[in-house]
Design a protein around this motif. Structure first.
Motif, PDB file in Angstrom:
ATOM      1  N   SER A  11     -36.516 -30.174  -4.476  1.00 25.66           N
ATOM      2  CA  SER A  11     -37.609 -31.002  -4.589  1.00 25.66           C
ATOM      3  C   SER A  11     -38.563 -31.374  -3.427  1.00 25.66           C
ATOM      4  CB  SER A  11     -37.080 -32.437  -5.194  1.00 25.66           C
ATOM      5  OG  SER A  11     -36.390 -32.746  -4.468  1.00 25.66           O
ATOM      6  N   VAL A  12     -39.890 -31.923  -3.734  1.00 24.07           N
ATOM      7  CA  VAL A  12     -40.719 -32.087  -2.578  1.00 24.07           C
ATOM      8  C   VAL A  12     -41.657 -32.929  -3.253  1.00 24.07           C
ATOM      9  CG1 VAL A  12     -42.034 -30.027  -3.174  1.00 24.07           C
ATOM     10  CG2 VAL A  12     -42.243 -31.219  -0.891  1.00 24.07           C
ATOM     11  N   ALA A  13     -41.959 -34.031  -2.329  1.00 20.08           N
ATOM     12  CA  ALA A  13     -43.318 -34.873  -3.012  1.00 20.08           C
ATOM     13  C   ALA A  13     -44.620 -34.444  -2.290  1.00 20.08           C
ATOM     14  CB  ALA A  13     -42.794 -36.440  -2.082  1.00 20.08           C
ATOM     15  N   LEU A  14     -45.383 -34.502  -3.584  1.00 18.43           N
ATOM     16  CA  LEU A  14     -46.851 -34.062  -3.132  1.00 18.43           C
ATOM     17  C   LEU A  14     -47.833 -34.849  -3.613  1.00 18.43           C
ATOM     18  CD1 LEU A  14     -46.139 -30.516  -4.626  1.00 18.43           C
ATOM     19  CD2 LEU A  14     -46.019 -31.036  -2.088  1.00 18.43           C
ATOM     20  N   ASN A  15     -48.901 -35.155  -2.581  1.00 15.55           N
ATOM     21  CA  ASN A  15     -49.978 -35.889  -3.062  1.00 15.55           C
ATOM     22  C   ASN A  15     -51.045 -35.081  -4.009  1.00 15.55           C
ATOM     23  OD1 ASN A  15     -49.679 -38.239  -1.549  1.00 15.55           O
ATOM     24  ND2 ASN A  15     -50.425 -37.326   0.237  1.00 15.55           N
ATOM     25  N   LYS A  16     -51.763 -35.822  -4.822  1.00 19.11           N
ATOM     26  CA  LYS A  16     -52.623 -35.192  -5.642  1.00 19.11           C
ATOM     27  C   LYS A  16     -53.603 -34.095  -4.827  1.00 19.11           C
ATOM     28  CE  LYS A  16     -56.154 -36.028  -8.834  1.00 19.11           C
ATOM     29  NZ  LYS A  16     -56.989 -37.165  -9.708  1.00 19.11           N
ATOM     30  N   GLY A  17     -53.708 -32.974  -5.357  1.00 16.62           N
ATOM     31  CA  GLY A  17     -54.600 -32.062  -4.647  1.00 16.62           C
ATOM     32  C   GLY A  17     -53.904 -30.569  -4.663  1.00 16.62           C
ATOM     33  N   PHE A  18     -54.623 -30.013  -3.538  1.00 10.76           N
ATOM     34  CA  PHE A  18     -54.078 -28.519  -3.433  1.00 10.76           C
ATOM     35  C   PHE A  18     -53.146 -28.413  -2.374  1.00 10.76           C
ATOM     36  CE2 PHE A  18     -57.993 -27.809  -5.781  1.00 10.76           C
ATOM     37  CZ  PHE A  18     -57.815 -26.562  -6.555  1.00 10.76           C
ATOM     38  N   HIS A  19     -51.930 -27.425  -2.621  1.00  8.09           N
ATOM     39  CA  HIS A  19     -50.921 -27.167  -1.588  1.00  8.09           C
ATOM     40  C   HIS A  19     -50.632 -25.843  -1.601  1.00  8.09           C
ATOM     41  CE1 HIS A  19     -49.852 -31.671  -1.347  1.00  8.09           C
ATOM     42  NE2 HIS A  19     -50.140 -31.796  -2.674  1.00  8.09           N
ATOM     43  N   LYS A  20     -50.098 -25.412  -0.395  1.00  5.91           N
ATOM     44  CA  LYS A  20     -50.228 -23.947  -0.135  1.00  5.91           C
ATOM     45  C   LYS A  20     -48.502 -23.901  -0.984  1.00  5.91           C
ATOM     46  CE  LYS A  20     -52.644 -22.788   3.875  1.00  5.91           C
ATOM     47  NZ  LYS A  20     -52.596 -22.291   5.087  1.00  5.91           N
ATOM     48  N   ILE A  21     -48.455 -22.743  -1.731  1.00  9.25           N
ATOM     49  CA  ILE A  21     -47.258 -22.336  -2.252  1.00  9.25           C
ATOM     50  C   ILE A  21     -46.922 -20.703  -1.776  1.00  9.25           C
ATOM     51  CG2 ILE A  21     -48.289 -21.577  -4.514  1.00  9.25           C
ATOM     52  CD1 ILE A  21     -45.454 -22.118  -5.692  1.00  9.25           C
ATOM     53  N   ARG A  22     -45.930 -20.505  -1.281  1.00  6.75           N
ATOM     54  CA  ARG A  22     -45.380 -19.238  -0.895  1.00  6.75           C
ATOM     55  C   ARG A  22     -44.132 -18.694  -1.191  1.00  6.75           C
ATOM     56  NH1 ARG A  22     -42.906 -17.686   4.348  1.00  6.75           N
ATOM     57  NH2 ARG A  22     -43.068 -15.565   4.823  1.00  6.75           N
ATOM     58  N   VAL A  23     -43.815 -17.585  -1.904  1.00  7.42           N
ATOM     59  CA  VAL A  23     -42.588 -17.257  -2.389  1.00  7.42           C
ATOM     60  C   VAL A  23     -42.516 -15.721  -2.173  1.00  7.42           C
ATOM     61  CG1 VAL A  23     -41.337 -16.615  -4.508  1.00  7.42           C
ATOM     62  CG2 VAL A  23     -42.569 -18.598  -4.419  1.00  7.42           C
ATOM     63  N   VAL A  24     -41.142 -15.617  -1.307  1.00  8.40           N
ATOM     64  CA  VAL A  24     -40.842 -14.355  -0.965  1.00  8.40           C
ATOM     65  C   VAL A  24     -39.515 -13.858  -1.577  1.00  8.40           C
ATOM     66  CG1 VAL A  24     -40.162 -12.843   1.248  1.00  8.40           C
ATOM     67  CG2 VAL A  24     -41.554 -15.183   1.527  1.00  8.40           C
ATOM     68  N   TYR A  25     -39.690 -12.597  -1.966  1.00  9.56           N
ATOM     69  CA  TYR A  25     -38.591 -12.094  -2.893  1.00  9.56           C
ATOM     70  C   TYR A  25     -38.353 -10.635  -2.526  1.00  9.56           C
ATOM     71  CZ  TYR A  25     -37.101  -9.258  -7.020  1.00  9.56           C
ATOM     72  OH  TYR A  25     -36.231  -8.706  -7.907  1.00  9.56           O
ATOM     73  N   PHE A  26     -36.956 -10.356  -2.688  1.00  4.85           N
ATOM     74  CA  PHE A  26     -36.400  -8.796  -2.518  1.00  4.85           C
ATOM     75  C   PHE A  26     -35.582  -8.281  -3.882  1.00  4.85           C
ATOM     76  CE2 PHE A  26     -32.985 -10.790  -0.606  1.00  4.85           C
ATOM     77  CZ  PHE A  26     -31.993  -9.909  -0.822  1.00  4.85           C
ATOM     78  N   GLU A  27     -35.603  -7.154  -3.931  1.00  2.85           N
ATOM     79  CA  GLU A  27     -34.794  -6.677  -4.848  1.00  2.85           C
ATOM     80  C   GLU A  27     -33.798  -5.647  -4.305  1.00  2.85           C
ATOM     81  OE1 GLU A  27     -32.818  -4.298  -7.683  1.00  2.85           O
ATOM     82  OE2 GLU A  27     -33.239  -6.244  -7.459  1.00  2.85           O
ATOM     83  N   SER A  28     -32.482  -5.544  -4.437  1.00  3.67           N
ATOM     84  CA  SER A  28     -31.637  -4.438  -3.660  1.00  3.67           C
ATOM     85  C   SER A  28     -31.276  -3.586  -4.595  1.00  3.67           C
ATOM     86  CB  SER A  28     -30.569  -5.163  -3.276  1.00  3.67           C
ATOM     87  OG  SER A  28     -29.517  -4.567  -2.518  1.00  3.67           O
ATOM     88  N   TYR A  29     -30.069  -3.458  -5.311  1.00  4.11           N
ATOM     89  CA  TYR A  29     -29.604  -2.396  -6.210  1.00  4.11           C
ATOM     90  C   TYR A  29     -29.198  -3.146  -7.425  1.00  4.11           C
ATOM     91  CZ  TYR A  29     -26.737   1.049  -8.265  1.00  4.11           C
ATOM     92  OH  TYR A  29     -26.064   2.019  -8.756  1.00  4.11           O
ATOM     93  N   MET A  30     -30.210  -2.461  -8.614  1.00  2.00           N
ATOM     94  CA  MET A  30     -29.508  -2.756  -9.920  1.00  2.00           C
ATOM     95  C   MET A  30     -29.971  -4.174 -10.515  1.00  2.00           C
ATOM     96  SD  MET A  30     -26.246  -1.187 -10.829  1.00  2.00           S
ATOM     97  CE  MET A  30     -26.099  -1.567 -12.709  1.00  2.00           C
ATOM     98  N   GLY A  31     -31.097  -4.116 -11.600  1.00  2.00           N
ATOM     99  CA  GLY A  31     -31.542  -5.386 -11.659  1.00  2.00           C
ATOM    100  C   GLY A  31     -32.540  -6.070 -10.936  1.00  2.00           C
ATOM    101  N   ASN A  32     -33.685  -6.381 -11.373  1.00  2.00           N
ATOM    102  CA  ASN A  32     -34.611  -6.972 -10.862  1.00  2.00           C
ATOM    103  C   ASN A  32     -35.361  -8.224 -11.792  1.00  2.00           C
ATOM    104  OD1 ASN A  32     -37.196  -5.737 -12.250  1.00  2.00           O
ATOM    105  ND2 ASN A  32     -36.007  -3.712 -11.396  1.00  2.00           N
TER     106      ASN A  32
END
Length: 486
Positions: free
Chosen positions: A440-461
């Protein structure tokens, strides 16, 4: 009490009974949201009334304190209410504070209510003679007292919310299976039919609903220790030893936001499991076992929203103020809010970078070559050119319409991390099968930067990223919350 006072009291009760019978006959005793679109419920549980006890006045004082301070629109008594003879006199005594306060009230039965020489059927026959009582025997199902209480919208006569009341029965007839009984298949079928009818009459949108009964269901064990669980936990969950299936049906029908029970006097916690809140009430009766302060759980619904606030109310004040669907303290002023970003000239979408390689952590992507970039509408693995050994970095501006605390989750196979304004909020890193992590995170009204980093190894993604907040029921982050610069 002198004779004159007694006479005045009896006359008042008679007038209320005549008035109640009249308005019920005319169909005018309805629950309704206020013009400010709120509706408040007080849950009283485990009163364990004994007419011969010296503690009766203290229990009545607890109930009166809650009624006077919270001023609920409805009181729901969730079982183990009168547990000693003479039962009929006990029920009359318990009914008195609600009648005198002019508060509509209803009942779901517990495992002890039919023990002091009165059947479950006879209890409801008696209760239906009392002023302001809204419950009923309900359909011809297992137990007694399976019924729905609709709450009308603040404007007009449209049903805006439903309260499902169940008899969780008492003890299992087969002790090899379980000590306590459970909600049976005929009751579940009844709920499913009622839910479907409500959804059909609401433009095929599930109607915001709550459920009330006495004995907790097995799923209460799954919220113990979770970050979204809050309150006192001093004993185990005394549920049936089997999974009855009622939770799965509620999950499928998507209308019930929260389940409220009693039974375990030393528990008053609430948590969220698979998007349904599971809550214990606050033990009310002074003669009941347990060390918790006597009081009530308060639930405040919001018309037109899949949302409610709830808290514990005792003579010491209000405690454990909690919001659904965010699963957080909704009035925690100690939270530091992340400031919004002043940005303009945006359009909907999300930027991504694509990598390939054998990764063991999202950190490994930092030193890898970017093979592809592009714009997508949401989190997706479709741009990947291979089935295994690849990764993505996603960046966007997240639009927040209301200041508040928000909960994010990632469900990924393999690892993922989610950052808001550069802060790690969800850490689901490492090589693993599909699993969920949240934060969780507390956010003011407006725009915020969102960044998601993901990796797939072996089997299933797999990758899914979601959000919930004070007015947002848990959902995948929708396209209209994600933006990039033109």
């Amino acid at each position: 009490m002198n004779r004159t006072v007694k006479l005045i009291y009896v006359l008042c009760i008679i007038v209320l009974m005549v008035w109640n019978s009249s308005i019920q006959a005319q169909g005018k005793l309805q629950l309704k949201f206020h013009p400010d679109k709120t509706f408040k419920i007080a849950q009283f549980t485990d009163i364990h009334w004994d007419n011969n006890s010296k503690n009766c006045d203290r229990t009545i004082a607890v109930i009166n304190h809650v009624l006077n301070n919270e001023k609920p629109d409805l009181a729901i008594l969730t079982g183990d209410i009168v547990s000693a003879i003479p039962a009929r006199e006990g029920w009359k005594a318990v009914a008195t504070p609600f009648i005198k306060a002019g508060v509509p009230w209803t009942v779901t039965l517990g495992n002890h209510d039919a023990e002091p020489g009165i059947s479950r059927n006879e209890i409801f026959e008696l209760l239906q003679t009392f002023p302001l009582f809204l419950g009923s025997k309900g359909a011809n199902l297992s137990g007694c007292g399976n019924y729905v209480l609709p709450i009308q919208s603040s404007k007009g006569n449209k049903t805006a919310a439903n309260l499902y009341c169940f008899d969780s029965n008492s003890y299992s007839t087969n002790k090899k299976i379980s000590n306590y009984d459970w909600i049976h298949f005929d009751q579940i079928s009844w709920y499913r039919n009622e839910s479907q009818k409500a959804t059909a009459s609401n433009q095929n949108i599930p109607l915001p609903s709550l459920a009330f009964f006495h004995i907790p269901i097995w799923e209460y064990n799954l919220i113990v220790g979770k970050e979204t669980t809050m309150g006192e936990n001093h004993e185990g969950v005394a549920s049936a030893d089997i999974n009855s299936g009622i939770f799965a049906s509620m999950l499928e029908k998507k209308d019930v936001m929260g389940i409220f029970v009693g039974h375990d006097h030393d528990n008053n916690y609430i948590g969220i499991h698979k998007d349904i809140a599971l809550a214990f009430g606050q033990v009310t009766g002074v003669d009941a076992y347990g060390d918790l302060d006597r009081g009530s759980r308060i639930i405040e619904l919001k018309e037109g929203e899949y949302s409610f606030d709830t808290w514990i109310s005792t003579k010491k004040g209000q405690a454990f103020k909690y919001n659904y669907p965010s699963g957080l303290l909704y009035d925690d002023n100690s939270v530091e809010y992340s400031p919004s970003i002043n940005v303009s000239g945006l359009l909907q979408g999300m930027e991504y970078k694509y990598y390939e390689g054998e990764f063991n952590s999202v950190k490994d992507l930092a030193g890898s070559k970017v093979l592809k970039t592009g714009i997508v509408s949401n989190f997706t693995l479709e741009p990947a050119k291979v089935d295994d050994y690849f990764g993505f970095e996603y960046n966007a501006f997240l639009k927040i319409d209301e200041r508040g605390v928000y909960r994010f989750y990632s469900y990924s196979d393999d690892g993922s991390q989610l950052f808001i304004d550069g802060k790690l909020v969800v850490d689901n890193d490492g090589s693993h099968n599909a699993q969920r992590k949240d934060g969780s995170v507390a956010l003011n009204k407006g725009f915020h930067k969102i960044r998601v980093v993901y990796f797939e190894s072996y089997m299933g993604n797999e990758l899914e990223v979601g959000i919930s907040g004070l007015t947002i029921r848990e959902t995948k982050i929708p396209d209209n919350m994600l933006y990039i610069k033109k």
